[in-house]
Design an enzyme around this catalytic site. Sequence first.
Site, PDB file in Angstrom:
ATOM      1  N   ASP A 482       0.831  -1.207   0.000  1.00 26.65           N
ATOM      2  CA  ASP A 482       0.000   0.000   0.000  1.00 26.65           C
ATOM      3  C   ASP A 482       0.867   1.260   0.000  1.00 26.65           C
ATOM      4  OD1 ASP A 482      -2.315   1.516   0.137  1.00 26.65           O
ATOM      5  OD2 ASP A 482      -3.172   0.368   1.793  1.00 26.65           O
ATOM      6  N   ASP A 552     -10.710   2.128  -3.252  1.00 27.88           N
ATOM      7  CA  ASP A 552     -11.236   1.891  -1.907  1.00 27.88           C
ATOM      8  C   ASP A 552     -12.758   1.915  -1.912  1.00 27.88           C
ATOM      9  OD1 ASP A 552      -8.996   1.385  -0.474  1.00 27.88           O
ATOM     10  OD2 ASP A 552      -8.762   3.413   0.334  1.00 27.88           O
TER      11      ASP A 552
HETATM   12  C1  GLA Z   1      -5.727   1.862   2.180  1.00 30.31           C
HETATM   13  C2  GLA Z   1      -6.131   0.694   1.301  1.00 30.31           C
HETATM   14  C3  GLA Z   1      -7.179  -0.133   1.991  1.00 30.31           C
HETATM   15  C4  GLA Z   1      -6.633  -0.610   3.331  1.00 30.31           C
HETATM   16  C5  GLA Z   1      -6.191   0.565   4.162  1.00 30.31           C
HETATM   17  C6  GLA Z   1      -5.481   0.118   5.417  1.00 30.31           C
HETATM   18  O1  GLA Z   1      -6.765   2.770   2.281  1.00 30.31           O
HETATM   19  O2  GLA Z   1      -6.576   1.143   0.058  1.00 30.31           O
HETATM   20  O3  GLA Z   1      -7.552  -1.226   1.194  1.00 30.31           O
HETATM   21  O4  GLA Z   1      -5.563  -1.490   3.106  1.00 30.31           O
HETATM   22  O5  GLA Z   1      -5.305   1.411   3.437  1.00 30.31           O
HETATM   23  O6  GLA Z   1      -5.058   1.177   6.177  1.00 30.31           O
END
Ligand code: GLA
Length: 740
Positions: A482, A552
Site C-alpha cells: 500500500d 477503496d
Molecule cells: C488503504 C487501502 C485499503 C486498506 C487501508 C489500510 O486505504 O486502500 O484497502 O488497506 O489502506 O489502512
Amino acid sequence: MAPMTINVNEANLVFHLQTDHTSYIFRIMENGEAGQIYYGQKIHVQPNYKNLTSREWRDDNPSLSEEDPNFQPPAIKSEYASLGKGDFRYPAFQVTQENGSRITELTYDHYQLLNGKSRLADLPSTFDDANDDAQTLVLSFKDQITGLTLELNYSIFPHQDVIVKSAKFTNPSSEKLVLNRALSSQLDLPDSNYDLIQFSGTWARERHLYRNQLRPGIQSISSLRTSSSHQQNPFMMLARPQTTDEQGDVFGFNLVYSGNFLDSVEVDQYDTSRILTGINPDEFGWNLAPQTSFQTPEAILSYTTEGMNQLSQQMADFYSQHLVNPRFTHEDRPILINNWEATYFDFNEAKLMTIVNQAHQLGIEMFVLDDGWFGHRDDDTTSLGDWFVDKKKFPNGIEHFSQQVHDLGMKFGLWFEPEMISIDSDLYQKHPEWMIHDPKSTPTPGRHQFVLDMTRPEVIDYLYDLMSHMIESANLDYIKWDMNRHITEMFSSELTSDQQLEMPHRYILGVYQLYDRLTKAYPNVLFESCASGGGRFDLGLMYYAPQAWTSDDTDAAERMLIQFGTSYGYPQSMMGTHVSAVPNDQMGRITSLKTRGAVAFFGDFGYELDITKMAPEELDQIKDQVAFYKQYRHLFQFGKFYRIDSPFVGSGNVISWQVVSDDRKQAIAARYQLLNHPNAPYTRFYFKGLDPNQQYQINDDAETYYGDELMNAGYFVPTILADGKESKDFYSQLFVAKAV
Ligand code: GLA
C-alpha cells in the site's frame, strides 16, 4: 526468421516500422534531426515519402536552410524536438550547459537494428522473452555543441500493434550538463481532429472517462504527487470524433512509470498535434555528470482503426505477454478474503480465525491480513515502519496464524505500507533522518503519517530485510503493498543542493529497486499494489505487481463506473474486485449481494466483509458465487473484454460489458441497471465477439442460438422488473453463453 518489421532505406535514411496493422515512419532530415512522417494504418514501404514530406512557405517563420527556405521549424513534424532552433512548441527535451546555454544541435550519427527487446536496467520495462518477433531500432544522435549523445529507442511488437519508445542521454564530455526535461516519446500528428479521452477522478472515484475535442494550445494530464495518482491516470487516447468502442480510429498512449508524469497534446498554429509523454518536466532536473547516462521510462503507443474495444484488447494482450511478470501471466488468481472492511484495526488471532474458518467452508482460497498486525497499530496514527508482529494480537506470532491458514489448504497474504513512517514508531526513534522532510519547514502529515526517503540505500536495505524476514517466517503467498499519502516537503539531506530536483525520480527508482529485489528473491509471491485504493494504478507497478487494488470504493454501483473506466487502459486481471458489506462503508448504499458479486466477478475476485456476521442464506449465496467464479475464473480474469453500454454516455443508467474466451466457446455478459423505471421498453442485448456460425445456449435456456443471431439480432432481456420481491434498482443480470 522473423518477418522484417523495421525497414530502413539507407540512401534516404527513411525508417518504416511496421506491425501487423500499423506503420510508423520517420526520416532523417537535411539538418540531421529526425522528422516524423506517418503513424497510422499500415501502408506500403517506399524508398521515400515525397508526398508526405512536401513543404510550403508559411509567413512569419524562421528558416533552417538557404537552399530550401520552406524548411521552417514551426511547420515541421519532428520526432524529438528541441527548443531554441526555431520550433517554438514545447520540446521533448532540454539540456543546460555549464555556461547556462540551453541550445543543442543534435544530429544523426548512426542506427542499430536489434532482434528482440531487452529489459531496461533500473526501470520496469517491456520485454520479449518468448521471442514474439519484437525488433528494436536504436537511433543515435550527437550534439555538435556539447558532444552529448541521444539514443532514441523504438521497439516494435508486431502482433499487438504496439510501439515502445524511450530516450537515453549520455554525456561523454567533461562538462557538467543538466537535463531540464527528457520526455519518453514525442508524436507529431498532421491534424487535430481528435478527441482527447482521459481517465480522471479522485480517491474512491478513480478513472472516470472524460472526452473532449482537442482545441488550439496545450491540453494535458499530469501528476506532481510523486505517484501516478487517483487524480489523473497516465493512460490516454486520441480518437476521431466518430470513434466508439465498436469502430473508428484511435491511438492509445501510456507510460511504464509510477511517478510524476506528463501527457500533453499541443495543437499548434497549423493544427498539428504534438503528443508528449514522459516524466513531468516540472519538479525534475537531472545532473548529467561527465560519463553518465540518463534513461527515460518507456512510452507505449498503440493504434487501431477498429474502435476502443479493439485498442483495449490489443494493449491488454501486449501487457500480458510483454510487461507483466511472466511467472503470473497466465496464472489464475486466488479468490481472497481481506479483513480490512470486516474488522479495520479491531482484531486478534482468535477473531481472524473465525473468519478464516468460515472462508474455508465457503471455498475461498486465500486470507489477506490487512493493516494493523504490526507494532502497536490500533489506529492509523502509529507504527508504520515497525514491520514486526504485534504480540498482543498474535501472541504466537504471525507464523502460527499463517500456519493455521496454510493447514486449511488456504494461501496467506499480508499487508505492508513499506514507504511510510509514523512519528510514533521505533523506526522514527532510531532514524528520524529517514523521514522525508525539510529541516527548515514544518512537516505536513497525511493520514497522520510521513514518507521514508526511498533515495537512501539504507532505507531500501532496512525494508528489504524486514519484509523478507516476514515472507520467509510467515511463508507468505501474497503481499498487498500500500501507499497511502503523497509526498510533501520533498527534500533529502542526503542529496546535494543541485540534486534536489532529482529526488522525485530517485524516489520512484528506490520503490522499483525494492520491488525488484523482493520479486527476484521471492518469485512465487504474488504482489498486489495499492495506494489508498487505485492511486498508483499504472504500468510501472504492473511490471512487478500483476494486480492492483482498483479503488477503496467497494460500492457495486460506483465500481461499475470505476471498472468500466479502468478497462480502457488495463486488463481485468489487474483489477482487484471485492464484495463488501451493505450499507456500503464508503457510500452508505444498499445493493444486493447478487449485484455486488456480479460486478466483482469481472476482475480478481474476493470478499472484504465479516462473513461471520452473515445470515445462513447469504452464506449459501456466497458459496454459490465462489463456485460459479471458480468455474469461469479464467474467463473472468483473462477473457477478451468488451464494453457494451457505457455509464459515461447518455443517461448512463444501463451499464454492460462482456468477456469471451479465446476459442469463443464461452462468454459471459453482465447487464447492470442503476435505477428501475416502470413500464420499460422491450429490450435486446447484443453480444460481442462470438463465433457467428456457432450455436450457443444462454444460461439454462432450452433453446440454442447462433452467434450471428445473438450479436446482430440480440437476445431478449426480460425487464418485468417489479415483482415486488427484490429491488430492481442496482439490478444485475448475467448471461452465460456456452457453445453447444
Ligand atoms: C488503504 C487501502 C485499503 C486498506 C487501508 C489500510 O486505504 O486502500 O484497502 O488497506 O489502506 O489502512
